[in-house]
Design an enzyme around this catalytic site. Structure first.
Site, PDB file in Angstrom:
ATOM      1  CB  ALA A 198       1.415 -12.217  -8.268  1.00 15.53           C
TER       2      ALA A 198
ATOM      3  CE  LYS B  24      -2.782  -3.190  -0.701  1.00 15.88           C
ATOM      4  NZ  LYS B  24      -2.367  -4.000  -0.232  1.00 15.88           N
TER       5      LYS B  24
ATOM      6  CG  HIS C 193     -24.210  16.109   0.345  1.00 13.83           C
ATOM      7  ND1 HIS C 193     -23.448  15.555  -1.202  1.00 13.83           N
ATOM      8  CD2 HIS C 193     -23.957  18.136  -0.309  1.00 13.83           C
ATOM      9  CE1 HIS C 193     -23.731  16.267  -2.462  1.00 13.83           C
ATOM     10  NE2 HIS C 193     -23.882  17.808  -2.383  1.00 13.83           N
TER      11      HIS C 193
HETATM   12  C1  LIG Z   1       2.096  -8.684  -1.241  1.00 16.12           C
HETATM   13  C2  LIG Z   1       0.544  -8.474  -0.560  1.00 16.12           C
HETATM   14  C3  LIG Z   1      -0.190  -7.624  -0.033  1.00 16.12           C
HETATM   15  C4  LIG Z   1      -0.982  -7.568   0.854  1.00 16.12           C
HETATM   16  N1  LIG Z   1      -1.652  -7.378   0.955  1.00 16.12           N
HETATM   17  C5  LIG Z   1      -3.401  -7.248   2.066  1.00 16.12           C
HETATM   18  C6  LIG Z   1      -4.139  -6.444   2.828  1.00 16.12           C
HETATM   19  O1  LIG Z   1      -4.039  -5.253   2.190  1.00 16.12           O
HETATM   20  N2  LIG Z   1      -4.684  -6.679   3.372  1.00 16.12           N
HETATM   21  C7  LIG Z   1      -5.401  -7.346   3.754  1.00 16.12           C
HETATM   22  O2  LIG Z   1      -5.904  -8.098   4.472  1.00 16.12           O
HETATM   23  N3  LIG Z   1      -3.788  -8.779   3.116  1.00 16.12           N
HETATM   24  C8  LIG Z   1      -3.320  -8.803   2.926  1.00 16.12           C
HETATM   25  N4  LIG Z   1      -1.924  -9.474   2.527  1.00 16.12           N
HETATM   26  C9  LIG Z   1      -2.285 -10.594   2.855  1.00 16.12           C
HETATM   27  C10 LIG Z   1      -1.633 -10.715   4.585  1.00 16.12           C
HETATM   28  O3  LIG Z   1      -0.391 -10.923   4.681  1.00 16.12           O
HETATM   29  C11 LIG Z   1      -1.581 -12.142   5.230  1.00 16.12           C
HETATM   30  O4  LIG Z   1      -3.303 -12.875   5.366  1.00 16.12           O
HETATM   31  C12 LIG Z   1      -1.657 -11.880   6.701  1.00 16.12           C
HETATM   32  O5  LIG Z   1       0.200 -12.025   6.740  1.00 16.12           O
HETATM   33  C13 LIG Z   1      -1.621 -13.324   7.529  1.00 16.12           C
HETATM   34  O6  LIG Z   1      -1.466 -13.908   8.634  1.00 16.12           O
HETATM   35  P1  LIG Z   1      -0.360 -14.510   9.246  1.00 16.12           P
HETATM   36  O7  LIG Z   1      -0.309 -14.428  10.524  1.00 16.12           O
HETATM   37  O8  LIG Z   1      -1.451 -16.241   9.293  1.00 16.12           O
HETATM   38  O9  LIG Z   1       0.464 -15.100   8.863  1.00 16.12           O
HETATM   39  P2  LIG Z   1       1.901 -14.607   8.417  1.00 16.12           P
HETATM   40  O10 LIG Z   1       1.301 -12.895   8.224  1.00 16.12           O
HETATM   41  O11 LIG Z   1       2.082 -15.339   7.302  1.00 16.12           O
HETATM   42  O12 LIG Z   1       3.017 -14.049   9.354  1.00 16.12           O
HETATM   43  C14 LIG Z   1       3.370 -15.755   9.875  1.00 16.12           C
HETATM   44  C15 LIG Z   1       5.045 -15.549  10.190  1.00 16.12           C
HETATM   45  O13 LIG Z   1       4.634 -17.199  10.838  1.00 16.12           O
HETATM   46  C16 LIG Z   1       7.213 -17.001  10.768  1.00 16.12           C
HETATM   47  N5  LIG Z   1       7.282 -18.397  11.229  1.00 16.12           N
HETATM   48  C17 LIG Z   1       6.772 -19.701   9.866  1.00 16.12           C
HETATM   49  N6  LIG Z   1       7.070 -20.529  10.610  1.00 16.12           N
HETATM   50  C18 LIG Z   1       7.892 -20.337  11.553  1.00 16.12           C
HETATM   51  C19 LIG Z   1       8.476 -21.420  12.687  1.00 16.12           C
HETATM   52  N7  LIG Z   1       8.382 -21.865  11.891  1.00 16.12           N
HETATM   53  N8  LIG Z   1       8.899 -20.516  13.867  1.00 16.12           N
HETATM   54  C20 LIG Z   1       8.947 -19.203  13.898  1.00 16.12           C
HETATM   55  N9  LIG Z   1       8.020 -18.752  12.723  1.00 16.12           N
HETATM   56  C21 LIG Z   1       7.433 -19.034  11.774  1.00 16.12           C
HETATM   57  C22 LIG Z   1       6.969 -16.413   9.738  1.00 16.12           C
HETATM   58  O14 LIG Z   1       8.203 -15.928   9.928  1.00 16.12           O
HETATM   59  C23 LIG Z   1       6.054 -14.969   9.523  1.00 16.12           C
HETATM   60  O15 LIG Z   1       6.414 -13.698   9.748  1.00 16.12           O
HETATM   61  C24 LIG Z   1      -1.497  -9.128   2.039  1.00 16.12           C
HETATM   62  C25 LIG Z   1      -0.132  -9.819   1.618  1.00 16.12           C
HETATM   63  C26 LIG Z   1       0.934 -10.007  -0.184  1.00 16.12           C
HETATM   64  C27 LIG Z   1       2.120 -11.143   0.155  1.00 16.12           C
END
Ligand SMILES: Cc1cc2nc3c(=O)[nH]c(=O)nc-3n(C[C@H](O)[C@H](O)[C@H](O)COP(=O)(O)OP(=O)(O)OC[C@H]3O[C@@H](n4cnc5c(N)ncnc54)[C@H](O)[C@@H]3O)c2cc1C
Length: 466
Positions: free
Chosen positions: A268, A52, A442
């Site tokens: 992507a 963003k 408005h």
């Molecule tokens: C380019 C892009 C743009 C996006 N834009 C949006 C948006 O505008 N709005 C929106 O709602 N969503 C957006 N998303 C999606 C959003 O980023 C994800 O839905 C969100 O981050 C999911 O959160 P999470 O906590 O499930 O996982 P993640 O954010 O993926 O976090 C998982 C974490 O777990 C850690 N991890 C994994 N395995 C291990 C392990 N074995 N030991 C320790 N740590 C570990 C990783 O390092 C990571 O930090 C976007 C994604 C991308 C790629």
């Protein structure tokens, strides 16, 4: 380091994991969070926030073609961009937010462990940190490992073939970029680079951009991509990167191959739940396709093991992960909660933006609900005209019998802000009358909601015999 057993052990510090940790600790649970890279996960570090920020940057950039500005009486010199400085600005925003997450966790009393966790069993994980290995035990395990970008076998990541992560940290605006996959991630980044001066091509295997959205919603986005000079190739498949290293070979529907000059190829094509590499197979969890199955308490098929966020599949959105986190924290302290959200907002931060909350008319009808629909064009909205952003429309979907709002779907510049009003109205069970009779400021885009509700009511009135 050795630790006494925890009440909750959370693996992954993204918007799911860090929110779960803070919520659990705030509810009095002894909580540990293990994160191997950066607090904030994908969303904060390589996803929502940097993408963003890049979009904002591209919108601020006046562009080489200033004819739009000249038509409202503004002209300027030839602009230039130093992307390294821009990326430093983005990194600073990410850094501030990441510090905020750290403070939130510290304030809540979470034990944050920087390291990689490997699941041993449903109550135990080994963690490898810079100081060495530790074994952690907990009454409950919350898996929040997120997702990673899907790789195409014929276009593996490496060299010029990159994922969104690398695309969001380039040091120079590319001369040419080909985006494989016209989902929201590819289009958001592709549009931004087109505005910054790159020659962008989008290659998509289906016949439509943003295939998860209705074709009507995507039309203004396609029109704007064409205006920006983005070449959109639908019904077209990426085959391979040319061995000479400068072009992507694609195949059109007619079977012909074409070469597209590409300094970078951004693949992507979706994200897959991160289920491998950390001992998950030891738990023998029930799966739904590639994602971990959970019930409406976010509990997996194993007692005491919970999963949240992208790991649990679509919709992979940050606010869903965070909402699941607070649900799990409540469940762990014995509160009666279950997942019963009616409205899941989703937005494509494309140009113009697309927003979708709740059911479409087709989804409602498929579920046996007769619907009434009201649509209003942005051309009828003063704020949209003043902002020179009149391309788009907003549709409300309501139940025909009790007029309860079921969904709001729209395309238009700045329209993402209306997701809040739409979600709130649906969650509170608002009717078309409630929305039509609410005073909307408005001139604002929010007036579209009231106007569309009035149109839906008029369409219902017309159906009734006089
Ligand atoms: C380019 C892009 C743009 C996006 N834009 C949006 C948006 O505008 N709005 C929106 O709602 N969503 C957006 N998303 C999606 C959003 O980023 C994800 O839905 C969100 O981050 C999911 O959160 P999470 O906590 O499930 O996982 P993640 O954010 O993926 O976090 C998982 C974490 O777990 C850690 N991890 C994994 N395995 C291990 C392990 N074995 N030991 C320790 N740590 C570990 C990783 O390092 C990571 O930090 C976007 C994604 C991308 C790629």
């Amino acid at each position: 380091v050795s630790y006494a057993p925890f009440d909750a052990l959370i693996i992954g510090g993204g918007p799911g994991g860090y929110a779960a940790a803070a919520d659990c600790a705030e509810r009095g649970l002894r909580t540990a969070l293990v994160e191997r890279k950066h607090l904030g996960g994908t969303c904060l570090n390589i996803g929502c926030i940097p993408s963003k920020a890049l979009i904002h940057l591209a919108d601020r950039y006046p562009g080489i073609d200033d004819s739009g500005l000249r038509s409202i009486g503004i002209s300027g010199g030839r602009p230039s961009i130093d992307l390294t400085t821009s990326i430093e600005w983005i990194d600073a925003i990410v850094g501030r937010l990441r510090t905020g997450v750290g403070l939130l966790l510290a304030g809540a009393g979470v034990t944050v462990i920087e390291g990689t966790a490997t699941v041993v069993d449903g109550k135990t994980a080994d963690v490898l940190t810079a100081e060495g290995p530790s074994r952690l035990r907990a009454a409950n395990l919350v898996l929040a490992t997120g997702s990673s970008p899907v790789e195409l076998p014929n276009l593996p990541f490496g060299g010029s073939v990159i994922s969104s992560t690398e695309a969001l940290s380039l040091s120079q605006v590319p001369a040419t970029m080909t985006v494989v996959g016209a989902g929201y991630i590819g289009l958001e980044i592709g549009t931004a680079f087109a505005k910054l001066g790159s020659k962008v091509t989008v290659v998509e295997t289906t016949k439509q951009i943003l295939p998860k959205y209705s074709a009507n919603l995507t039309r203004p986005v396609l029109k704007q991509l064409e205006r920006l000079g983005v070449k959109v190739m639908l019904d077209c498949t990426a085959r391979r990167f040319d061995s000479s290293g400068t072009s992507l070979v694609v195949r059109n529907a007619d079977g012909r191959e074409r070469h597209i000059e590409s300094q970078w190829v951004l693949v992507a094509v979706g994200r897959a739940p991160a289920t491998s590499g950390f001992g998950l197979e030891r738990l023998d969890l029930k799966m739904t396709g590639a994602s971990v199955w959970v019930d409406d308490h976010c509990q997996t098929s194993m007692t005491g093991v919970y999963a949240i966020g992208d790991l649990t599949g679509e919709p992979m959105l940050a606010h869903r992960a965070t909402a699941q986190a607070s649900l799990v924290a409540d469940v762990l302290v014995g509160r009666r909660r279950k997942w019963d959200h009616r409205a899941m907002p989703s937005v494509c931060f494309t140009d113009p933006e697309i927003m979708s909350v709740g059911l479409s008319a087709e989804e409602a009808e498929r579920g046996g609900i007769a619907t009434a629909v009201g649509t209003v064009s942005l051309r009828a909205n003063g704020r949209a005209l003043i902002s020179e952003q009149e391309d788009g429309f907003l549709t409300v979907v309501a139940a025909l019998d009790d007029h309860a709002l079921l969904g709001v779907h729209a395309v238009g510049s700045g329209i993402s802000e209306l997701t809040a009003a739409a979600s709130l109205a649906i969650e509170l069970g608002a009717t078309l009358e409630d929305i039509a009779l609410t005073l909307h400021m408005h001139p604002t885009l929010s007036e579209l909601l009231a106007e569309a509700a009035k149109r839906a009511l008029r369409s219902i009135a017309k159906r009734q015999p006089t």
